[in-house]
Design an enzyme around this catalytic site. Structure first.
Site, PDB file in Angstrom:
ATOM      1  N   CYS A  41     -10.335   8.473 -17.028  1.00 42.79           N
ATOM      2  CA  CYS A  41     -10.913   8.246 -18.289  1.00 42.79           C
ATOM      3  C   CYS A  41     -11.411   6.877 -18.145  1.00 42.79           C
ATOM      4  O   CYS A  41     -11.976   5.813 -17.503  1.00 42.79           O
ATOM      5  CB  CYS A  41      -9.250   7.350 -18.654  1.00 42.79           C
ATOM      6  SG  CYS A  41      -9.378   6.628 -20.164  1.00 42.79           S
TER       7      CYS A  41
ATOM      8  N   VAL B 111     -11.266  30.996  -1.807  1.00 41.91           N
ATOM      9  CA  VAL B 111      -9.771  31.570  -2.918  1.00 41.91           C
ATOM     10  C   VAL B 111      -9.633  30.311  -3.061  1.00 41.91           C
ATOM     11  O   VAL B 111      -9.367  30.108  -4.934  1.00 41.91           O
ATOM     12  CB  VAL B 111      -9.055  30.577  -0.760  1.00 41.91           C
ATOM     13  CG1 VAL B 111      -7.618  30.625  -1.132  1.00 41.91           C
ATOM     14  CG2 VAL B 111      -8.986  31.462   0.209  1.00 41.91           C
TER      15      VAL B 111
ATOM     16  N   ASN C  96     -12.416  28.445  -4.812  1.00 38.56           N
ATOM     17  CA  ASN C  96     -13.256  28.084  -5.437  1.00 38.56           C
ATOM     18  C   ASN C  96     -14.077  26.743  -5.600  1.00 38.56           C
ATOM     19  O   ASN C  96     -14.692  26.544  -7.107  1.00 38.56           O
ATOM     20  CB  ASN C  96     -13.305  29.246  -6.664  1.00 38.56           C
ATOM     21  CG  ASN C  96     -14.674  29.932  -7.533  1.00 38.56           C
ATOM     22  OD1 ASN C  96     -15.211  30.035  -6.559  1.00 38.56           O
ATOM     23  ND2 ASN C  96     -15.241  29.224  -8.662  1.00 38.56           N
TER      24      ASN C  96
ATOM     25  N   VAL D  33     -17.569  27.139  -3.231  1.00 39.10           N
ATOM     26  CA  VAL D  33     -18.570  28.381  -3.858  1.00 39.10           C
ATOM     27  C   VAL D  33     -18.613  28.350  -4.993  1.00 39.10           C
ATOM     28  O   VAL D  33     -20.093  28.076  -5.899  1.00 39.10           O
ATOM     29  CB  VAL D  33     -17.610  30.020  -3.442  1.00 39.10           C
ATOM     30  CG1 VAL D  33     -18.309  30.681  -3.755  1.00 39.10           C
ATOM     31  CG2 VAL D  33     -17.246  29.842  -2.501  1.00 39.10           C
TER      32      VAL D  33
ATOM     33  N   PHE E 249      -7.458  25.507   3.589  1.00 36.01           N
ATOM     34  CA  PHE E 249      -7.074  24.626   4.059  1.00 36.01           C
ATOM     35  C   PHE E 249      -8.961  25.433   5.547  1.00 36.01           C
ATOM     36  O   PHE E 249      -9.735  25.166   5.272  1.00 36.01           O
ATOM     37  CB  PHE E 249      -6.059  24.821   5.002  1.00 36.01           C
ATOM     38  CG  PHE E 249      -5.803  24.005   6.310  1.00 36.01           C
ATOM     39  CD1 PHE E 249      -6.753  23.146   6.926  1.00 36.01           C
ATOM     40  CD2 PHE E 249      -4.838  24.745   7.530  1.00 36.01           C
ATOM     41  CE1 PHE E 249      -6.588  22.436   7.744  1.00 36.01           C
ATOM     42  CE2 PHE E 249      -5.180  23.506   8.592  1.00 36.01           C
ATOM     43  CZ  PHE E 249      -5.302  22.460   8.665  1.00 36.01           C
TER      44      PHE E 249
ATOM     45  N   ARG F  15     -12.444   7.300   7.045  1.00 41.18           N
ATOM     46  CA  ARG F  15     -13.140   7.918   6.439  1.00 41.18           C
ATOM     47  C   ARG F  15     -13.735   6.476   5.291  1.00 41.18           C
ATOM     48  O   ARG F  15     -12.876   6.082   5.127  1.00 41.18           O
ATOM     49  CB  ARG F  15     -12.917   9.295   5.425  1.00 41.18           C
ATOM     50  CG  ARG F  15     -11.829   8.737   4.123  1.00 41.18           C
ATOM     51  CD  ARG F  15     -11.094   9.795   3.486  1.00 41.18           C
ATOM     52  NE  ARG F  15     -11.971  10.739   2.962  1.00 41.18           N
ATOM     53  CZ  ARG F  15     -12.488  10.718   2.063  1.00 41.18           C
ATOM     54  NH1 ARG F  15     -11.709   9.618   0.876  1.00 41.18           N
ATOM     55  NH2 ARG F  15     -12.950  11.423   0.789  1.00 41.18           N
TER      56      ARG F  15
ATOM     57  N   GLU G 222     -16.680  -5.327 -27.233  1.00 41.50           N
ATOM     58  CA  GLU G 222     -17.597  -5.412 -26.096  1.00 41.50           C
ATOM     59  C   GLU G 222     -17.522  -6.511 -25.214  1.00 41.50           C
ATOM     60  O   GLU G 222     -17.844  -6.217 -23.654  1.00 41.50           O
ATOM     61  CB  GLU G 222     -19.055  -5.481 -26.378  1.00 41.50           C
ATOM     62  CG  GLU G 222     -19.754  -4.801 -27.009  1.00 41.50           C
ATOM     63  CD  GLU G 222     -20.736  -5.241 -27.727  1.00 41.50           C
ATOM     64  OE1 GLU G 222     -22.434  -4.512 -27.957  1.00 41.50           O
ATOM     65  OE2 GLU G 222     -21.210  -5.404 -29.052  1.00 41.50           O
TER      66      GLU G 222
END
Ligand SMILES: Cc1cc2nc3c(=O)[nH]c(=O)nc-3n(C[C@H](O)[C@H](O)[C@H](O)COP(=O)(O)OP(=O)(O)OC[C@H]3O[C@@H](n4cnc5c(N)ncnc54)[C@H](O)[C@@H]3O)c2cc1C
Ligand code: FES
Length: 1251
Positions: A62, A176, A178, A181, A265, A339, A1180
C-alpha cells in the site's frame, strides 16, 4: 465470496466493513488486495494470531496508508492481546492515557468505534459450493488440453504421460505456480508455445518419511513444504531436524504468502535462479533430487546442479524432477541458512547462503564442511576448495580467519549489470560465515560446556534475526467541543466517503470503466537510447500484427506536439531526436492490450547516437547543462561570518531519486463523441484542467470541446499532472485519428520507465559554528537532476531553497540551487516538492556540527532552533511557538532521554547489534507562491427532494478531500452528511481548477465550498426565518415554489503569496505546519539490516477537520519518507536504462518496515486564521519526518564507530541502505575487501579507518 464486476469482491466475513471503518483505505486501489489476503486467512483461521495476520499481509503493498490502519482492522479479529505489556503494571508502553488526561484538554485515542461493526456471525459465512466440490472429486482424471491463440496448455494426470509429453516437447516448461515462467514470458519476452502443467500427478505431490529423511513431491507448494517442516520439527528430536529448521528459516521470508501458496518446491530448485533461497541450503545439506525421464530414473545431489554441465550433472530437457529428499541431520551436524535482501520480506536476496558442518564424533574437528552461496552471483557458488582445506581443522578463530580468506579467494564475484555492490556481497559472504561460526560455537558449548567456551554474551543477540511483529500504535487527537451539535461532522474521525466501496471493490477506477463500442488499446513505443537522432521508424511488421489498427506518430498530431511552459519544450511524441530512454516515439493501437503490446515490440527504430549523454548531476555540471534560471538566496554577511567562527566543516551529500509508485499506474480512457470534435477524457490525474488544455492544444480544438472527468485517482503523490497531460494527448491523438475510443493503461514497467520521479539531489555545504554549538554561517549549493525537460524542476529547486532552513535560524546563509538538464526522464513534482531533500541536507550538517563539537544532535537542534517571532532567510515573519511545543511534546512523549540511556546500556551489552535514536523538528511552510495557483471554485446544487450534489475543483486521490468537503457542506448547510453526494470532478462543472497539489486541496476548495453553501443558505434564510420549525425539505420545496435558485457556485481567490527572487525576499507562504518525530532503530552490524523499533510523531495541524484522515496522511507520508531515506533505490545502466522497473527490483516499504511502536499525536488546537475552520493542509508535511529513521540509523552507526574508535566523521547518503550501514560499521570483514586479507584475529574488530 462473490466476484461481481471488475475488482468487486463481496465476502461473507466483515473484514471489508472493518477495514473501511478503521480508515484502512485512502486511495483504495490496494484495498481489494488487502481484503483478499485477510479474507483467505480468516476463512482458514477464524481467530488468527497476530503473527498470521502479519504474514498474510507481507505480500501486499500500500503506498498511501503506512499500513497502520489496515493492521488496526486486522487486530479486531485477533483474540490475543496486542499490547506489549512492557510497563511494570502490565500496560502497553504506548498507552499514554496516564498522562494524556493530566492536562486540561479533552483528547481522544480512538479513531473508530468497534460498536459500529456488524457482529461476527460465522453462520452467515458463505460456504464453498458443495456442487463444485463434488464435481472436482468426481471428475474423471483425464488429460486436459487448452489451445489459445499462440499457446497450448497441457495438464497430464500420470507420470508416464508426463514423461511422454516431455519426450515429445523437451523444450516445454513444466508450469506449477508459474511464478518463474510467468514473469519470464510477461516481462522478458520469453515465449513457450507449449506449457505442461504437472500439478495433478500424484508422484509429484508425495510426502514420505523414510529412515534417513523426508521425501517431498516437486509440485508441493512452498506453503505446504513450510507446514510439513514445521510439523516435522515439532515431532522429531532437535538433533534430527537441523536441516528442516534451516530450510524453514529461508521459507519464512521467501516471497510473500501469495507466492508461497502457488510456487512449487521443485520450481524453485529447477528454475535454478541465482536468487533461489532454497538451493544453497538444500545443496549444503546433501539433499537429493529424484529425476525421471522416459524409461529412466536417477538421483543426483542438489549440490550437483551447482556444478551444472560437469560430468553427469546436467538435467536434460527430457528430464523432470519427481521429488526432493531432505535428510535428517546427524549428531554433531549443524546446518544454517542466511539471507540479506533489500527488504526483509518479499524481496529477492542480495546474497544468501547455506552452510553445514559435521564434526568428528565428540570433538570440534571438522569432518565435513559445505558452504554454498546464492543471490550474489549469476550462478550459485560452492566454496568447495575452502571446505576441503578446512576439513580436519578445529572449530576455532584460526579456522575462522582462514575460512574467510579462502572464501574470498575462491569466490570471484563478477559485477553484473547495474550492480556495483560487489564488496557488499563479499562482506556478506564472510559475515554469514562468521555468524555460522558463532552459532556453531554456541551449540558446541551447549553440548559440552566444559570443553567449549561458546561466544561472548555481547555477541549473542546477533544470532536472532529481526522478526516482524504486529505493531502497536496510538493516535492522539483533540475531541470536538462537547457543545458541538452531534450532527456537525467537522473535527470528527469520519470514515472516507468511498471507504466501503474501496473495500468491496465497487469503487471504479479508469481501467474498471466498461469498454466502449469499438474501443482500442494503446501501447507506447519508447526510446531505448538516452540521446540520439531518430534515423527511421519502421512500423511495417507491427502493422501486420494480430488485431493491430494503427501506429500513431508525431505526424498524426493535428496541432501542437510541443509545449513551451519555459525555454525548453515538453514533448508529446519524439520527432527527430530522443532525449531520454523511455521517451514516447510512437504508439500502437489494437483491439486488445496484448495485441498492442506485442506489436509495439515489433516497431523498429534506428538511431544515431548523439553526444553528450548526460545522466548524472556530475555530468551536468561538467557540461554546464542547466535549466534556467538558477536561484540564490542570501541573508546576513556570510563571508564575514566565516571569519569569526570557531570551526568550519565542509561536506557533501547525495540523495537518490524516488518513484511515485502510485498503485494505479497512469491511466486514461479517451472517447471521441463524434460531434463538433467533442471528446470525453476519463483520466487518473491531479489536474484535469491542464489535461484539457494540453489535449485541446494538441488536437487544435477549443478547450470547450474537451471534457475531462475524474472520479477518483488510485494514488498520485505529485506524479499525475503535466506528464499525464502529455500521455492523455498521445491517447487523444490516437482517438482523433482512428475515431475510436482509446484506452491507455501503462503497465508498471512502462510507467516506471516513462515517468520521472523525485529529483535526485546533490548538496555541497560549508558550515561555520561556535564551540558552543551555535551555527552562524552556512554556504551551500544544491543541484537537482531535472531530467530531460523542465517540467517543474526550477520550482522544485526554488522550494528547496525556501525551505532549507527547516526549523533553524541561521543568521548568515547563502545558498544556490541549480536544476540540471540531463538525459533521464523528466523529473517532476513529488510529495514535499524539494523539501525532503533540502531538509535532509540541513539535518545532515546539524549532525556534522554535533559530531565536531561533541554535543548531541538534539542539543545542536535546540540551540539553533527558531525561538521567537523572527524573520526567515527570505524575510517572512515566523512565529515558532508551535514548533517549540511540538519539539517539547515529542521529547516528552517519546521519553527521549530515558530511552537514550536505555539505548546506551543496550549498546554496551550488544556488540553486533546496536540501537540508535534521533529526534528531528520540522517547519513545513504552506503555500504555492503565487495567488492564482491557490484559487478554487465549487458548485453546489440542491434538488427539490432536499438532496445536495456537491462538486469542486479538488481531486480525490486518497487524501480524503471529498469526505472533508462533505463535512464542510454538512456544517454550513446544517444537514447530515448522508444528504450530500459527491459525483466527480470535471472540467464541465468547475472550469480552470488548479491542480490538487501542495497540501492545499482542502484549504482552498473548503473555502469555495463554504462560500457556495453560504450563498445558498443566505438565499434560504428568509424562508427559514418564516418557518423556523420547518424541516430542510420544507424549506427547499418552498424555495423552489418561490423561484429561489437552488444552485450556487463558490469561489476562493487564493492566498496573497509572492516571492521576489531578485531581492531574495517575499511572502511565499501563508502559514507554517510544525512537527517533530523521534525514531528508534536497531541495526545488525554484520549485515547492515535494520528494524524500525519505535516512532513518536507530534504534529501541529491546527484544528483538524477529520483527525482520522489527517493522521492517515501523516502516517502514510512518514512511511513514504522512510522509503525515500532508507530503501527506495533507483538503478540505471551507464546508458541511462532504468533497471529497477517493478516491485521485484524497486522496494517500497511493506508491512515489515513500519515501526513496531508507532504513535502520532496532534498538538492541541492552535488557531490558523488562513484556512478553513482553522485547519492546516497536511498532505505532505509528514513525509520529511521519515528522516528521523535515517538519523536514528546514523546514530546507531555512530555508536558502532565510537566503540571501535573509527574516524568520527563519516558521510551517509540517501537512501541509507543495508549496504551503506554495513560499510560504515567497519570491521575485519569490511577490511578484508581491500586486500582480501584479514589483518587481525576476527574474534576482535579490526579497524580499517582509524582516525
Ligand atoms: C514476487 C516473487 C517473489 C519471489 N521471492 C523469492 C524469494 O524471496 N526467494 C526465492 O528463492 N524465490 C523467490 N521467488 C521465486 C519463486 O520461489 C519461484 O519462482 C518458484 O518457486 C518457482 O516455482 P513455480 O511452481 O512457480 O515455477 P514455475 O514458474 O511454474 O516453473 C519454474 C521452472 O521450473 C521448471 N519446473 C517446475 N517444476 C518442475 C519439475 N517437477 N521438473 C522439472 N522442471 C520443473 C519449469 O519447467 C520452469 O522452467 C519469487 C517469485 C516471485 C514471483
Ligand atoms: S490506499 Fe493503499 S495504495 Fe492507496
Amino acid at each position: 465470496m462473490e466476484m461481481s464486476a471488475g475488482r468487486s469482491v463481496v465476502c461473507g466475513i466483515s473484514f471489508q466493513e472493518r477495514l473501511a471503518k478503521c480508515h484502512g483505505s485512502q486511495c483504495g486501489f490496494c484495498t481489494p488486495g488487502m481484503v483478499m489476503s485477510i479474507y483467505a486467512l480468516l476463512r482458514n483461521h477464524p481467530e488468527p494470531t497476530s503473527e498470521q495476520m502479519i504474514a498474510a499481509l507481507a505480500g501486499n503493498l500500500c503506498r498511501c496508508t503506512g499500513y497502520r490502519p489496515i493492521l488496526d482492522a486486522c487486530k479486531t479479529f485477533c483474540k490475543e492481546s496486542i499490547c506489549c505489556q512492557r510497563k511494570a503494571n502490565g500496560k502497553c508502553c504506548l498507552n499514554q492515557e496516564d498522562n494524556l488526561f493530566d492536562n486540561e484538554e479533552k483528547v481522544s485515542t480512538s479513531l473508530f468505534s468497534a460498536d459500529e461493526f456488524q457482529p461476527l456471525d460465522p453462520t452467515q459465512e458463505l460456504i464453498f459450493p458443495p456442487e463444485l466440490m463434488r464435481m472436482a472429486e468426481n471428475q474423471p482424471k483425464r488429460t486436459l488440453v487448452f489451445r489459445g491463440e499462440r499457446v497450448t496448455w497441457i495438464s497430464p494426470v500420470s507420470l508416464d504421460e508426463l514423461l511422454d509429453l516431455k519426450a515429445t516437447y523437451p523444450k516445454a516448461p513444466l508450469v506449477v505456480g508459474n511464478t518463474s515462467v510467468g514473469p519470464d514470458m510477461k516481462f522478458r519476452g520469453v515465449f513457450h508455445p507449449v506449457l505442461i502443467a504437472p500439478a495433478r500427478i500424484p508422484d509429484l505431490n508425495v510426502l514420505k518419511y523414510t529412515n534417513d529423511g523426508l521425501t517431498l513431491g516437486a509440485a508441493c507448494s512452498l506453503s505446504l513444504v513450510k507446514d510439513i517442516l514445521t510439523n516435522a520439527i515439532a515431532k522429531f528430536p532437535e538433533e534430527k531436524t537441523r536441516v528442516f529448521c534451516a530450510v524453514l528459516q529461508q521459507l519464512r521470508t521467501l516471497g510473500g504468502e501469495q507466492i508461497r501458496n502457488v510456487a512449487s518446491f521443485g520450481g524453485n530448485i529447477i528454475s535454478r535462479k541465482s536468487t533461489s533461497d532454497l538451493n544453497p541450503v538444500l545443496a549444503a545439506s546433501n539433499c537429493m533430487l529424484n529425476l525421471a525421464s522416459k524409461g529412466q530414473r536417477r538421483q543426483i545431489a542438489v549440490s550437483d546442479i551447482f556444478a551444472d554441465g560437469v560430468g553427469n550433472n546436467t538435467i536434460t530437457p527430457e528430464e523432470i524432477l519427481v521429488s526432493i529428499h531432505i535428510p535428517y541431520s546427524r549428531r554433531g551436524e549443524y546446518v544454517s541458512a542466511f539471507r540479506q535482501a533489500p527488504r526483509r520480506e518479499n524481496a529477492l536476496p542480495i546474497t544468501n547462503a547455506g552452510m553445514r558442518v559435521l564434526f568428528e564424533e565428540g570433538t570440534d574437528i571438522i569432518k565435513d564442511l559445505s558452504i554454498f552461496y546464492g543471490g550474489a552471483v549469476s550462478t550459485r557458488v560452492c566454496a568447495k576448495q575452502t571446505c576441503w582445506t578446512l576439513t580436519g581443522r578445529h572449530w576455532n578463530e584460526q579456522m575462522l580467519d582462514e575460512a574467510c580468506r579462502l572464501v574470498l579467494k575462491e569466490i570471484a564475484l563478477p559485477g553484473s549489470a547495474g550492480d556495483e555492490n560487489v564488496d557488499y556481497k563479499k562482506t556478506l559472504m564472510v559475515s554469514f560465515f562468521y555468524r555460522f561460526f558463532l552459532e556453531v560455537s554456541q551449540s558446541l558449548k551447549t553440548m559440552d560446556p566444559c570443553h567449549y567456551p561458546g561466544i561472548p554474551v555481547e555477541y549473542g543477540s546477533v544470532l536472532q534475526d529481526f522478526k516482524t511483529r504486529m505493531p502497536q500504535s496510538i493516535q492522539i487527537y483533540q475531541d470536538v467541543d462537547p457543545s458541538q451539535s452531534p450532527q456537525d461532522p467537522v473535527g470528527r474521525p469520519v470514515m472516507h466517503q468511498s471507504g466501503i466501496k474501496h473495500a468491496t471493490g465497487e469503487a471504479v477506477y479508469i481501467d474498471d470503466l466498461p469498454s466502449v463500442d469499438g474501443e482500442l488499446f494503446l501501447a507506447p513505443v519508447t526510446s531505448s537510447r538516452a540521446h540520439a537522432k531518430i534515423v527511421s521508424i519502421d512500423t511495417s511488421e507491427a502493422l501486420k500484427g494480430a488485431g493491430v489498427f494503427d501506429v500513431i506518430t508525431a505526424h498524426d498530431v493535428p496541432a501542437a506536439n510541443e509545449f513551451h511552459f519555459s525555454d525548453d519544450p515538453e514533448i508529446i511524441f519524439a520527432k527527430n531526436e530522443v532525449i531520454c530512454v523511455g521517451q514516447i516515439v510512437c504508439a500502437v493501437v489494437a483491439d486488445s492490450y496484448v495485441h498492442a503490446k506485442q506489436a509495439a515490440a515489433k516497431v523498429k527504430i534506428e538511431y544515431e547516437m548523439l553526444e553528450p549523454v548526460i545522466l548524472t548531476i556530475e555530468e551536468a555540471i561538467k557540461h554546464n547543462s542547466f535549466f534556467e534560471p538558477k536561484r540564490k538566496l542570501e541573508q546576513g554577511n556570510v563571508d564575514e561570518a566565516f571569519e569569526t567562527v570557531d570551526n568550519i566543516i565542509e561536506g557533501e551529500i547525495c540523495i537518490g531519486g524516488q518513484k511515485h509508485f502510485y498503485m494505479e499506474t497512469q491511466s486514461m480512457l479517451v472517447v471521441p463523441k463524434g460531434e463538433d470534435k467533442e471528446m470525453d477524457l476519463y483520466v487518473s490525474t491531479q489536474h484535469p484542467a491542464v489535461i484539457q488544455e494540453i489535449v485541446a492544444a494538441s488536437l487544435g480544438v477549443p478547450a470547450n470541446r474537451i471534457m475531462c472527468h475524474v472520479k477518483r485517482v488510485g494514488g498520485a503523490f505529485g506524479g499525475k499532472i503535466l506528464r499525464t497531460g502529455l500521455l492523455a494527448s498521445v491517447a487523444a491523438v490516437a482517438a482523433n485519428k482512428t475515431s475510436r475510443a482509446v484506452r491507455l493503461i501503462l503497465s508498471r514497467e512502462d510507467d516506471m520507465v516513462i515517468m520521472g520521479g523525485r529529483h535526485p539531489f546533490m548538496a555541497k555545504y560549508k558550515v561555520g559554528f561556535m564551540n558552543d554549538g551555535r551555527i552562524t554561517a552556512v554556504d551551500a549549493i544544491y543541484y537537482i537532476n531535472g531530467g530531460c525537460t523542465p517540467d517543474e524542476s526550477v520550482l522544485v529547486a526554488e522550494v528547496s531553497l525556501l525551505k532549507m532552513d527547516n526549523a533553524y535560524k541561521i543568521p548568515n546563509l547563502r545558498c544556490w540551487a541549480y536544476a540540471c538538464k540531463t538525459n533521464l526522464p523528466s523529473n517532476i513534482a513529488f510529495r514535499g516538492f524539494g523539501f525532503p531533500q533540502s531538509g535532509l541536507v540541513t539535518e545532515t550538517w546539524i549532525t556534522d556540527v554535533a559530531d565536531k563539537t561533541g554535543l548531541s544532535p538534539e542539543k545542536i537542534r535546540e540551540i539553533n532552533m527558531y525561538k521567537k517571532s523572527e524573520q526567515t532567510h527570505f524575510k517572512q515573519t515566523l512565529d515558532p511557538q508551535n514548533l517549540i511545543r511540538c519539539w517539547n511534546e515529542c521529547m516528552e512523549k517519546s521519553a527521549y532521554y530515558s530511552r537514550r540511556t536505555a539505548i546506551n546500556e543496550f549498546n554496551k551489552q550488544n556488540y553486533w547489534k546496536k540501537r540508535g535514536i534521533a529526534i528531528v523538528p520540522m517547519k513545513f511552510p504552506f503555500g504555492l507562491g503565487t495567488p492564482y495557483l491557490s484559487q478554487a471554485a465549487a458548485l453546489v446544487h440542491i434538488y427539490t427532494d432536499g438532496s445536495v450534489l456537491l462538486t469542486h475543483g479538488g481531486i480525490e486521490m486518497g487524501q480524503g478531500i471529498h469526505t472533508k468537503m462533505i463535512q464542510v457542506a454538512s456544517r454550513e448547510l446544517n444537514i447530515p452528511m448522508s444528504r450530500i453526494h459527491f459525483c466527480e470532478t470535471s472540467t464541465t462543472t468547475v472550469p480552470n481548477a488548479c491542480a490538487s497539489v501542495g497540501s492545499a486541496g482542502t484549504d482552498v476548495n473548503g473555502m469555495a465550498v463554504k462560500d457556495a453553501c453560504q450563498t445558498l443558505l443566505k438565499r434560504l434564510q428568509p424562508i427559514i426565518e418564516k418557518n423556523p420549525t420547518g424541516t430542510w425539505n420544507d424549506w427547499i420545496r418552498e424555495a423552489f415554489k418561490q423561484s429561489v435558485s437552488l444552485s450556487a457556485t463558490g469561489y476562493f481567490r487564493g492566498y496573497n503569496e509572492y516571492m521576489d527572487w531578485e531581492k531574495g525576499e517575499g511572502h511565499p507562504f501563508t502559514y507554517f505546519i510544525f512537527g517533530a518525530a523521534c525514531s528508534e532503530v536497531e541495526i545488525n552490524c554484520l549485515t547492515g539490516d535494520h528494524k524500525n523499533l519505535r516512532t513518536d510523531i507530534v504534529m501541529d495541524i491546527g484544528c483538524s477537520i477529520n483527525p482520522a484522515v489527517d493522521i492517515g496522511q501523516i502516517e502514510g507520508a512518514f512511511v513514504q519518507g522512510v522509503g525515500l531515506y532508507t530503501m527506495e533505490e533507483l538503478k540505471y545502466s551507464s546508458e541511462g536504462v532504468l533497471y529497477t522497473r517493478g516491485p521485484d527490483q524497486y522496494k517500497i516499504p511493506a508491512v515489515c518496515d513500519i515501526p513496531e511502536q508507532f504513535s502520532v499525536s496532534l498538538l492541541s488546537p492552535s488557531q490558523n486564521p488562513y484556512a478553513i475552520y482553522a485547519s492546516k493542509g497536511i498532505g505532505e508535511a509528514g513525509f520529511f519526518l521519515g528522516c528521523s529513521v535515517f538519523f536514528a540509523l546514523r546514530d546507531a552507526v555512530t555508536g558502532v564507530r565510537n566503540e571501535r574508535e573509527l574516524k568520527k566523521t563519516f558521510a551517509l547518503n540517501s537512501p541509507l541502505t543495508a549496504e551503506q550501514i554495513r560499510a560504515n560499521c567497519a570491521d575485519a570483514f569490511t577490511g578484508m575487501m581491500a586486500n582480501n586479507e584479514a589483518s587481525s584475529s576476527l574474534g576482535h574488530i579490526c579497524v580499517d579507518d582509524k582516525p
